[in-house]
Scaffold this motif. Sequence first.
Motif, PDB file in Angstrom:
ATOM      1  N   SER A 109       0.810  -1.226   0.000  1.00 27.64           N
ATOM      2  CA  SER A 109       0.000   0.000   0.000  1.00 27.64           C
ATOM      3  C   SER A 109       0.839   1.270   0.000  1.00 27.64           C
ATOM      4  CB  SER A 109      -0.951  -0.008   1.198  1.00 27.64           C
ATOM      5  OG  SER A 109      -1.888  -1.057   1.076  1.00 27.64           O
ATOM      6  N   ASP A 110       1.935   1.290   0.739  1.00 30.05           N
ATOM      7  CA  ASP A 110       2.771   2.488   0.776  1.00 30.05           C
ATOM      8  C   ASP A 110       3.351   2.798  -0.599  1.00 30.05           C
ATOM      9  OD1 ASP A 110       2.303   2.925   3.454  1.00 30.05           O
ATOM     10  OD2 ASP A 110       4.134   1.933   4.136  1.00 30.05           O
ATOM     11  N   THR A 111       3.780   1.768  -1.316  1.00 29.51           N
ATOM     12  CA  THR A 111       4.336   1.967  -2.654  1.00 29.51           C
ATOM     13  C   THR A 111       3.273   2.520  -3.609  1.00 29.51           C
ATOM     14  OG1 THR A 111       5.952   0.194  -2.369  1.00 29.51           O
ATOM     15  CG2 THR A 111       5.380   0.796  -4.635  1.00 29.51           C
ATOM     16  N   VAL A 112       2.073   1.982  -3.527  1.00 27.45           N
ATOM     17  CA  VAL A 112       0.990   2.442  -4.394  1.00 27.45           C
ATOM     18  C   VAL A 112       0.619   3.887  -4.066  1.00 27.45           C
ATOM     19  CG1 VAL A 112      -1.417   2.072  -5.059  1.00 27.45           C
ATOM     20  CG2 VAL A 112       0.113   0.112  -4.749  1.00 27.45           C
ATOM     21  N   ARG A 113       0.476   4.193  -2.778  1.00 27.80           N
ATOM     22  CA  ARG A 113       0.132   5.572  -2.385  1.00 27.80           C
ATOM     23  C   ARG A 113       1.210   6.549  -2.823  1.00 27.80           C
ATOM     24  NH1 ARG A 113      -0.948   3.195   2.735  1.00 27.80           N
ATOM     25  NH2 ARG A 113      -3.160   2.681   2.973  1.00 27.80           N
ATOM     26  N   ASP A 114       2.463   6.171  -2.672  1.00 22.19           N
ATOM     27  CA  ASP A 114       3.563   7.058  -3.059  1.00 22.19           C
ATOM     28  C   ASP A 114       3.537   7.354  -4.554  1.00 22.19           C
ATOM     29  OD1 ASP A 114       4.430   7.159  -0.457  1.00 22.19           O
ATOM     30  OD2 ASP A 114       6.090   5.750  -0.730  1.00 22.19           O
ATOM     31  N   ARG A 115       3.194   6.345  -5.348  1.00 23.40           N
ATOM     32  CA  ARG A 115       3.164   6.564  -6.803  1.00 23.40           C
ATOM     33  C   ARG A 115       2.028   7.517  -7.175  1.00 23.40           C
ATOM     34  NH1 ARG A 115       3.799   8.272 -10.849  1.00 23.40           N
ATOM     35  NH2 ARG A 115       4.362   7.319 -12.862  1.00 23.40           N
ATOM     36  N   PHE A 116       0.886   7.372  -6.531  1.00 27.62           N
ATOM     37  CA  PHE A 116      -0.208   8.307  -6.789  1.00 27.62           C
ATOM     38  C   PHE A 116       0.144   9.708  -6.289  1.00 27.62           C
ATOM     39  CE2 PHE A 116      -3.067   4.501  -7.103  1.00 27.62           C
ATOM     40  CZ  PHE A 116      -3.542   4.776  -8.374  1.00 27.62           C
ATOM     41  N   ALA A 117       0.838   9.773  -5.180  1.00 26.06           N
ATOM     42  CA  ALA A 117       1.208  11.074  -4.618  1.00 26.06           C
ATOM     43  C   ALA A 117       2.092  11.864  -5.576  1.00 26.06           C
ATOM     44  CB  ALA A 117       1.917  10.890  -3.279  1.00 26.06           C
ATOM     45  N   GLN A 118       2.865  11.170  -6.405  1.00 29.73           N
ATOM     46  CA  GLN A 118       3.710  11.853  -7.384  1.00 29.73           C
ATOM     47  C   GLN A 118       2.883  12.663  -8.380  1.00 29.73           C
ATOM     48  OE1 GLN A 118       6.477   9.085  -9.233  1.00 29.73           O
ATOM     49  NE2 GLN A 118       6.896   8.110  -7.267  1.00 29.73           N
ATOM     50  N   LEU A 119       1.616  12.281  -8.543  1.00 32.01           N
ATOM     51  CA  LEU A 119       0.712  13.026  -9.417  1.00 32.01           C
ATOM     52  C   LEU A 119      -0.210  13.951  -8.625  1.00 32.01           C
ATOM     53  CD1 LEU A 119      -0.383  10.322 -12.025  1.00 32.01           C
ATOM     54  CD2 LEU A 119       1.389  12.064 -12.239  1.00 32.01           C
ATOM     55  N   GLY A 120       0.005  13.999  -7.323  1.00 32.49           N
ATOM     56  CA  GLY A 120      -0.816  14.869  -6.487  1.00 32.49           C
ATOM     57  C   GLY A 120      -2.097  14.240  -5.996  1.00 32.49           C
ATOM     58  N   ILE A 121      -2.240  12.919  -6.135  1.00 36.14           N
ATOM     59  CA  ILE A 121      -3.439  12.217  -5.667  1.00 36.14           C
ATOM     60  C   ILE A 121      -3.244  11.811  -4.222  1.00 36.14           C
ATOM     61  CG2 ILE A 121      -4.990  10.259  -6.028  1.00 36.14           C
ATOM     62  CD1 ILE A 121      -5.031  12.293  -8.280  1.00 36.14           C
ATOM     63  N   THR A 122      -4.021  12.405  -3.327  1.00 43.06           N
ATOM     64  CA  THR A 122      -3.939  12.109  -1.900  1.00 43.06           C
ATOM     65  C   THR A 122      -5.353  11.875  -1.362  1.00 43.06           C
ATOM     66  OG1 THR A 122      -4.192  14.410  -1.159  1.00 43.06           O
ATOM     67  CG2 THR A 122      -1.958  13.677  -1.757  1.00 43.06           C
TER      68      THR A 122
END
Length: 280
Positions: free
Chosen positions: A212-225
């Motif tokens: 989950s942390d890896t997936v969240r981090d990848r989305f965060a790179q696009l500003g998805i939080t």
Amino acid sequence: MSVFVSAAELNERIQTGQKQTIIAALWEPEEGKAWAKFQSEHIPTALYCDPSVQLAGMPGRSVGRNPMPSISTVRKAAAGWGVEEGRPVYVYDGGNGLFAARAWWILRWAGVSDVHILDGGFAAWDGEGLPTVAGPGGVIVPREVELSEGHLPAASMEDVRAFEGLLIDARGARRFEGRREILDLRAGHIPGAQNLPVYELFDEQTHKVKDSDTVRDRFAQLGITHNTDPAGAITYSGSGNHSALLLAALEHVDLPLLTHYVGGWSQWSGNRDNPVATHI
């Protein structure tokens, strides 16, 4: 329960006699081959789903390769699978997750709230040596199921034309950049879109969702939080399959479900009035 469940979890439910609906969303380019595979071997109690018929409308240049199905099509399919309120649904495919994710998104869009995807699909099940059966699938009594469209946000081509927010293309980088296109009429992407190849969120070998942390981090790179407005971002792919898998990964890690442009690149590129961008 998370969107993605392990083969061991699903097997435990089956072996302990818990009630659920299991749907095998299988597709092969050769007509009849997917059905033949299902009949030869599938997860116990599973029922067959033909994604091209039960999860999509009639293809065409103006609508794309796998347009949204009508709600009546979904109702008929769900009734035949025995979908009902209070009964969880588990979907699987051959292993890459695309057709299971499409079934997951379509059922959620139609109002089925408790839907899960077998992580790694049938390949994971078979790889763990879990039991399989042959034949036409589980016996089910068709049920009347109350479904209606619009339970998940969806965008039309006109919506995308007018959109000024974050646009995410879930296809692979080469297709996004316009370097390779064998499925649709033109190569490239919708101008302004950013690329997040969905398979970056899954293990390359097993096709299981990453931690989950890896997936969240990848989305965060696009500003998805967690604070992202679902209406402020749209995701698309070729015809709604890769983008459905991206949305499943989003919900799996408790991020907001973004708006889905199901028509995707196949619809957009089929209209000569739509602009195209490339990175060649």
